[in-house]
Design a protein around this motif. Structure first.
Motif, mmCIF file in Angstrom:
data_model
loop_
_atom_site.group_PDB
_atom_site.id
_atom_site.type_symbol
_atom_site.label_atom_id
_atom_site.label_comp_id
_atom_site.label_asym_id
_atom_site.label_seq_id
_atom_site.Cartn_x
_atom_site.Cartn_y
_atom_site.Cartn_z
ATOM 1 N N LYS A 192 -1.566 -0.598 6.500
ATOM 2 C CA LYS A 192 -0.443 -1.532 6.387
ATOM 3 C C LYS A 192 0.854 -0.943 6.941
ATOM 4 C CE LYS A 192 0.007 -3.899 2.486
ATOM 5 N NZ LYS A 192 -0.090 -5.269 2.976
ATOM 6 N N ARG A 193 0.731 0.273 7.452
ATOM 7 C CA ARG A 193 1.894 0.954 8.041
ATOM 8 C C ARG A 193 3.039 1.106 7.018
ATOM 9 N NH1 ARG A 193 1.032 0.483 13.867
ATOM 10 N NH2 ARG A 193 -0.433 -1.208 14.246
ATOM 11 N N VAL A 194 2.684 1.411 5.781
ATOM 12 C CA VAL A 194 3.699 1.640 4.745
ATOM 13 C C VAL A 194 3.584 3.052 4.195
ATOM 14 C CG1 VAL A 194 4.033 -0.769 4.077
ATOM 15 C CG2 VAL A 194 2.204 0.538 3.016
ATOM 16 N N VAL A 195 3.277 3.999 5.084
ATOM 17 C CA VAL A 195 3.120 5.394 4.675
ATOM 18 C C VAL A 195 4.407 5.895 4.022
ATOM 19 C CG1 VAL A 195 2.863 7.730 5.591
ATOM 20 C CG2 VAL A 195 1.364 5.917 6.390
ATOM 21 N N PHE A 196 5.517 5.514 4.590
ATOM 22 C CA PHE A 196 6.797 5.956 4.055
ATOM 23 C C PHE A 196 7.010 5.424 2.637
ATOM 24 C CE2 PHE A 196 10.449 8.198 4.019
ATOM 25 C CZ PHE A 196 11.638 7.629 4.481
ATOM 26 N N LEU A 197 6.386 4.263 2.357
ATOM 27 C CA LEU A 197 6.484 3.727 1.002
ATOM 28 C C LEU A 197 5.860 4.690 0.005
ATOM 29 C CD1 LEU A 197 7.178 1.315 -0.865
ATOM 30 C CD2 LEU A 197 4.877 0.464 -0.439
ATOM 31 N N GLY A 198 4.776 5.323 0.406
ATOM 32 C CA GLY A 198 4.143 6.316 -0.458
ATOM 33 C C GLY A 198 5.101 7.455 -0.773
ATOM 34 N N ALA A 199 5.809 7.914 0.262
ATOM 35 C CA ALA A 199 6.778 8.985 0.058
ATOM 36 C C ALA A 199 7.903 8.523 -0.862
ATOM 37 C CB ALA A 199 7.360 9.417 1.410
ATOM 38 N N VAL A 200 8.347 7.296 -0.667
ATOM 39 C CA VAL A 200 9.451 6.769 -1.480
ATOM 40 C C VAL A 200 9.026 6.655 -2.949
ATOM 41 C CG1 VAL A 200 10.829 4.690 -1.906
ATOM 42 C CG2 VAL A 200 10.565 5.548 0.414
ATOM 43 N N LEU A 201 7.831 6.128 -3.169
ATOM 44 C CA LEU A 201 7.397 5.932 -4.556
ATOM 45 C C LEU A 201 7.191 7.264 -5.278
ATOM 46 C CD1 LEU A 201 4.960 2.863 -4.352
ATOM 47 C CD2 LEU A 201 7.341 2.927 -5.087
ATOM 48 N N THR A 202 6.765 8.293 -4.547
ATOM 49 C CA THR A 202 6.620 9.592 -5.214
ATOM 50 C C THR A 202 8.005 10.116 -5.624
ATOM 51 O OG1 THR A 202 6.626 10.785 -3.103
ATOM 52 C CG2 THR A 202 4.485 10.279 -4.046
ATOM 53 N N GLN A 203 9.001 9.923 -4.787
ATOM 54 C CA GLN A 203 10.358 10.381 -5.130
ATOM 55 C C GLN A 203 10.946 9.569 -6.271
ATOM 56 O OE1 GLN A 203 11.646 13.199 -4.140
ATOM 57 N NE2 GLN A 203 9.773 13.410 -2.929
ATOM 58 N N VAL A 204 10.678 8.279 -6.268
ATOM 59 C CA VAL A 204 11.167 7.438 -7.363
ATOM 60 C C VAL A 204 10.491 7.840 -8.670
ATOM 61 C CG1 VAL A 204 11.122 5.098 -8.279
ATOM 62 C CG2 VAL A 204 11.798 5.468 -5.923
ATOM 63 N N SER A 205 9.215 8.161 -8.592
ATOM 64 C CA SER A 205 8.474 8.614 -9.771
ATOM 65 C C SER A 205 9.070 9.911 -10.307
ATOM 66 C CB SER A 205 7.005 8.811 -9.378
ATOM 67 O OG SER A 205 6.310 9.457 -10.398
ATOM 68 N N VAL A 206 9.407 10.796 -9.395
ATOM 69 C CA VAL A 206 10.020 12.074 -9.769
ATOM 70 C C VAL A 206 11.396 11.830 -10.399
ATOM 71 C CG1 VAL A 206 11.097 14.114 -8.720
ATOM 72 C CG2 VAL A 206 8.747 13.529 -8.173
#
Lengths: 276, 257
Positions: free
Chosen positions: A38-52
């Protein structure tokens, strides 16, 4: 340390770490195929930072929230907001994600500067995610998230596939594409939240990307891509943990390093195949 | 008397507060082969989205009903560049996606569904490359597969959005011939959206010209005249016949740029 000694030590002393790292590896690898598609790889990075960030907030003096819950609330809240903003046309998707990423990292740093020093080390450990000290509670939450996510995705595999491939046409056939995508992002958010708490942001983001990309290089059928990604998600953590024990490395970077080497081998294999 | 499948009555179409087309009145009947032409941004896609149910009219009514009072099943062929093909679905798997709605939730495709998929591939002459990854196909092959996907849904109406975009002459004629075959031999009702007048002029039976603030629909011979097109495109346009084909000749633009 030999291999049998490694397994004997890990399974005796750190069984949850062993099984937990495999669980996170498989979960993130599985979700990662759709994230990459889905070309939302950056979303994965964002959600990990938000989780942190959610984890960090739970350390504020007046925030009496369990760490896992704080992380989950922040992650799911971001999912709900981002799922609307990412479909907007005024601001590019990457820009929206970039704003959230930068803001989350900045907010986390500011929060950590205001927490008592004695807790900073504990926060840093939590944020790094030391798999060796995962709690049973967190392990079982992760296991539950894994079972539900895999179950839902596999039961509705054809619907998720169709909408990822061509949401516009799926909508014309009566599918509420936006809702299906929201369900996917919520499942991903829950997995990312628990996984980040367990193993840290590097491991989670790495496994959202590396196994899926490696599988896409190695095999040419969609179901095979999922299978190979999950296999890498299961095996790389075991090898990475072994190397971490053997050479006294931190576990998460070692595991991600193994996944990266796997990608390198797959890429090399494809280069050699093309040159023949 | 023919019953309309699609009936626009004093319909205003648009997005939010912005209306794109006002007071639209036209019908699509069973067996129609309608071309929707007009420049980019004129409202063709807006009309299609309203027909497909993804856009609600701002005013007026749009009735969509089969002759027996039942619902109308649409087969939609989108523009190729709207599809994201990172994963290597085969052409056959892409066509099967057109069956998913009929298969329903919690059910897997059965032998009957695969038979319909193969039949759809056969109609568009795509059996040869059915096992290849969709993303590796040529533009014309991809278009055939997308048409097959729409056919696999067993539609009452086939809607194609710019089906010949980005194709060379040979591929364009091949796709248009295929669409004509589906209309003539498979008796499908067809709505084809295009900004290429040449493509529709010699293939459709009815033509709707869509322009900002302007909508004209009728038989091709009624609508496709030099006077109509000259007024529409603000340039001298001549429509003539050559060896049984309609040819459109355009002069210099005379409007304000």
């Amino acid at each position: 340390m030999g291999i049998s000694e490694f397994f004997s030590t890990v399974l005796t002393e750190f069984p949850l770490a062993f099984y937990g790292s495999i669980l996170v590896g498989i979960s993130c690898a599985f979700l990662g195929v759709t994230v990459v598609a889905k070309r939302v790889v950056f979303l994965g990075a964002v959600l990990t930072q938000v989780s942190v960030l959610g984890l960090a907030v739970t350390f504020l003096p007046y925030a009496h929230i369990p760490h896992t819950l704080g992380s989950l609330v922040f992650t799911l809240g971001s999912v709900m907001v981002l799922s609307r903003m990412l479909t907007g046309k005024k601001i590019p998707r990457d820009a929206v994600l970039g704003v959230v990423f930068a803001s989350s990292v900045a907010a986390r740093i500011l929060i950590m500067q205001k927490t008592p020093k004695v807790e900073t080390a504990e926060i840093e450990n939590l944020l790094r995610g030391d798999i060796l000290f995962v709690t049973p509670e967190l392990f079982y939450l992760m296991l539950g998230a894994f079972i539900v996510t895999m179950g839902v995705y596999l039961v509705f595999f054809k619907e998720f596939s169709y909408i990822a491939f061509d949401a516009e046409t799926a909508t014309t056939q009566g599918y509420k594409a936006a809702r299906w995508e929201l369900v996917f992002y919520i499942m991903a958010g829950v997995v990312i939240s628990f996984a980040t708490h367990m193993v840290g942001d590097l491991y989670v983001f790495g496994f959202l990307v590396l196994p899926a990309v490696t599988a896409m290089l190695l095999v040419k059928r969609v179901r095979s891509i999922f299978l190979v990604a999950v296999l890498i998600g299961a095996i790389a953590p075991v090898i990475g943990l072994f190397l971490a024990f053997q050479f006294d490395f931190s576990s998460s970077p070692a595991i991600v390093g193994v996944a990266f080497v796997t990608l390198g081998v797959a890429w090399l294999q494809q280069v050699l195949r093309r040159s023949q | 008397m023919k019953t309309p499948l699609i009936d626009f009555e004093a319909a205003t179409l648009g997005y939010g507060r912005k209306s794109v087309l006002r007071n639209l009145n036209f019908r699509v009947y069973v067996g129609d082969y309608l071309g929707l032409v007009g420049p980019n941004g004129a409202g063709k896609t807006t009309i299609v989205r309203t027909i497909l149910g993804t856009l609600t009219p701002l005013a007026g009514t749009v009735r969509i009903q089969a002759g027996d009072g039942g619902s109308v099943c649409f087969g939609y062929v989108p523009q190729r560049d709207t599809i994201d093909y990172v994963l290597p679905y085969t052409a056959r798997e892409v066509v099967m996606m057109g069956r998913y709605r009929r298969i329903g939730l919690l059910r897997r495709p059965r032998e009957a569904d695969w038979s319909i998929v193969e039949e759809s591939l056969k109609h568009v002459e795509a059996e040869e490359f059915a096992g290849l990854p969709f993303k590796d196909l040529s533009g014309g092959q991809k278009q055939r597969v997308l048409i097959a996907r729409a056919l696999a849904a067993e539609p009452d109406v086939l809607i194609l959005d710019e089906p010949t975009n980005g194709m060379d002459l040979s591929s364009r004629l091949s796709i248009l011939a295929l669409i004509g075959y589906l209309h003539d031999k498979q008796h499908l009702t067809i709505i084809m959206v295009s900004h290429l007048l040449d493509d529709v002029a010699n293939h459709v039976k009815r033509l709707a010209i869509v322009q900002e603030g302007y909508f004209l629909v009728g038989n091709v011979q009624e609508v496709l005249t030099g006077a109509t097109l000259s007024a529409l495109y603000e340039m001298p346009v001549e429509v003539t016949q050559l060896k049984g084909k309609t040819i459109i000749l355009a002069g210099e633009h005379r409007g304000n740029l």
